[in-house]
Design a protein around this motif. Structure first.
Motif, PDB file in Angstrom:
ATOM      1  N   VAL A  87       0.853  -1.194   0.000  1.00  7.56           N
ATOM      2  CA  VAL A  87       0.000   0.000   0.000  1.00  7.56           C
ATOM      3  C   VAL A  87       0.888   1.243   0.000  1.00  7.56           C
ATOM      4  O   VAL A  87       1.827   1.336   0.790  1.00  7.56           O
ATOM      5  CB  VAL A  87      -0.928   0.033   1.229  1.00  7.56           C
ATOM      6  CG1 VAL A  87      -1.848   1.249   1.170  1.00  7.56           C
ATOM      7  CG2 VAL A  87      -1.738  -1.253   1.340  1.00  7.56           C
ATOM      8  N   THR A 116      -4.816   6.264  -3.356  1.00  2.26           N
ATOM      9  CA  THR A 116      -4.056   5.215  -2.680  1.00  2.26           C
ATOM     10  C   THR A 116      -3.973   4.007  -3.597  1.00  2.26           C
ATOM     11  O   THR A 116      -4.981   3.612  -4.206  1.00  2.26           O
ATOM     12  CB  THR A 116      -4.725   4.807  -1.357  1.00  2.26           C
ATOM     13  OG1 THR A 116      -4.852   5.955  -0.514  1.00  2.26           O
ATOM     14  CG2 THR A 116      -3.903   3.750  -0.634  1.00  2.26           C
ATOM     15  N   VAL A 123      -3.104  -0.037  -3.996  1.00  3.82           N
ATOM     16  CA  VAL A 123      -2.982  -1.304  -3.274  1.00  3.82           C
ATOM     17  C   VAL A 123      -2.652  -2.386  -4.296  1.00  3.82           C
ATOM     18  O   VAL A 123      -3.375  -2.546  -5.282  1.00  3.82           O
ATOM     19  CB  VAL A 123      -4.284  -1.658  -2.525  1.00  3.82           C
ATOM     20  CG1 VAL A 123      -4.133  -2.996  -1.808  1.00  3.82           C
ATOM     21  CG2 VAL A 123      -4.664  -0.562  -1.544  1.00  3.82           C
ATOM     22  N   ALA A 147      -6.170  -0.168   2.452  1.00  3.60           N
ATOM     23  CA  ALA A 147      -5.859   1.214   2.077  1.00  3.60           C
ATOM     24  C   ALA A 147      -6.008   2.166   3.261  1.00  3.60           C
ATOM     25  O   ALA A 147      -5.294   3.167   3.361  1.00  3.60           O
ATOM     26  CB  ALA A 147      -6.762   1.659   0.934  1.00  3.60           C
TER      27      ALA A 147
END
Length: 255
Positions: A67, A75, A77, A176
């Motif tokens: 992450v 964000t 991932v 996240a």
């Protein structure tokens, strides 16, 4: 005067003492190694300057989830597995809010969210991380509440793995948003098993004394029969095995 203890009594008492001490140490060691709960698995976190990484095993496959952020509202991932390849999830949150058409937040505005999986839209709509009962609530683009996702989260209490090793939207946001660390092992269950170990130890150490205390008010000079003594010895072994499984359960338990 209590008769001299038999070999079986000594074995049971010594085994109980060793087992209680060993599982106490193992529980303490387990508490020193926190991880992130994912289903019934504990992933180990590792922080670097660029990203947070969580590593564990699902269905025998080593899984690595990484992450990192790209700007204030994005964000990323990634989920990499040895046999299933890797997927990249891009979370864009918060976006322009939408109005909830139903559900617990009906009529209120919730932040918009878009999750992409390998460049394709996995989910787009509204997201409330602090929904009812502190469980995240999801809404489609028309503001309709996804009740199935809510009740699945309530029943499990944490992120759950899907039928495949790919992440769903709930799993993506779970990682996240920075999941809390937890550990295996329960001190409460451990001390419950210590209590039962103590009861078994008393029965094994003073079998005739406990027998006479039990029947002294009803029978004069009570003496146990051979059948009673045999079943008592069998009971020690059975109870020891059950307590062993109890200690293992306490050591392996997750919140």
């Amino acid at each position: 005067m209590e008769e001299e203890r038999t070999r079986l009594q000594k074995i049971v008492l010594l085994s109980l003492a060793v087992m209680t001490l060993a599982f106490g140490i193992l529980t303490g060691v387990s508490k020193l190694h926190p991880g992130v709960q994912f289903g019934e698995t504990l992933f180990q976190p590792a922080q670097t300057a660029e990203k947070m990484t969580y590593t564990g095993k699902l269905r025998g496959e080593k899984v690595t989830i990484s992450v990192w952020t790209e700007g204030a509202d994005v964000t990323v991932v990634t989920c990499e597995t040895e046999g299933w390849g890797s997927n990249v999830y891009r979370v864009e949150y918060p976006l322009d809010p939408i109005r909830a058409a139903d559900g617990f937040q009906k009529g209120e505005m919730v932040d918009g969210i878009r999750i992409l999986k390998d460049g394709k839209v996995l989910f787009e709509g509204g997201y409330d991380p602090e929904g009812p009962m502190d469980v995240a609530a999801w809404y489609d683009l028309d503001g309709r509440w996804e009740s199935e996702s809510f009740y699945a989260s309530v029943s499990t209490g944490s992120a759950v793995q899907s039928d495949s090793l790919a992440l769903d939207k709930g799993n993506v946001m779970y990682f996240a948003s920075g999941p809390e660390l937890t550990t295996r092992g329960s001190w409460m269950l451990y001390f419950v098993m210590v209590f039962f170990s103590g009861l078994l130890a008393l029965d094994a150490a003073f079998p005739l004394t406990l027998f006479r205390l039990r029947y002294c008010c009803d029978v004069r000079d009570p003496e146990p029969s051979d059948f009673y003594l045999i079943t008592q010895r069998i009971g020690w072994v059975v109870c020891f095995v059950l307590i062993l499984f109890g200690y293992i359960w306490a050591l392996r338990s997750l919140p």
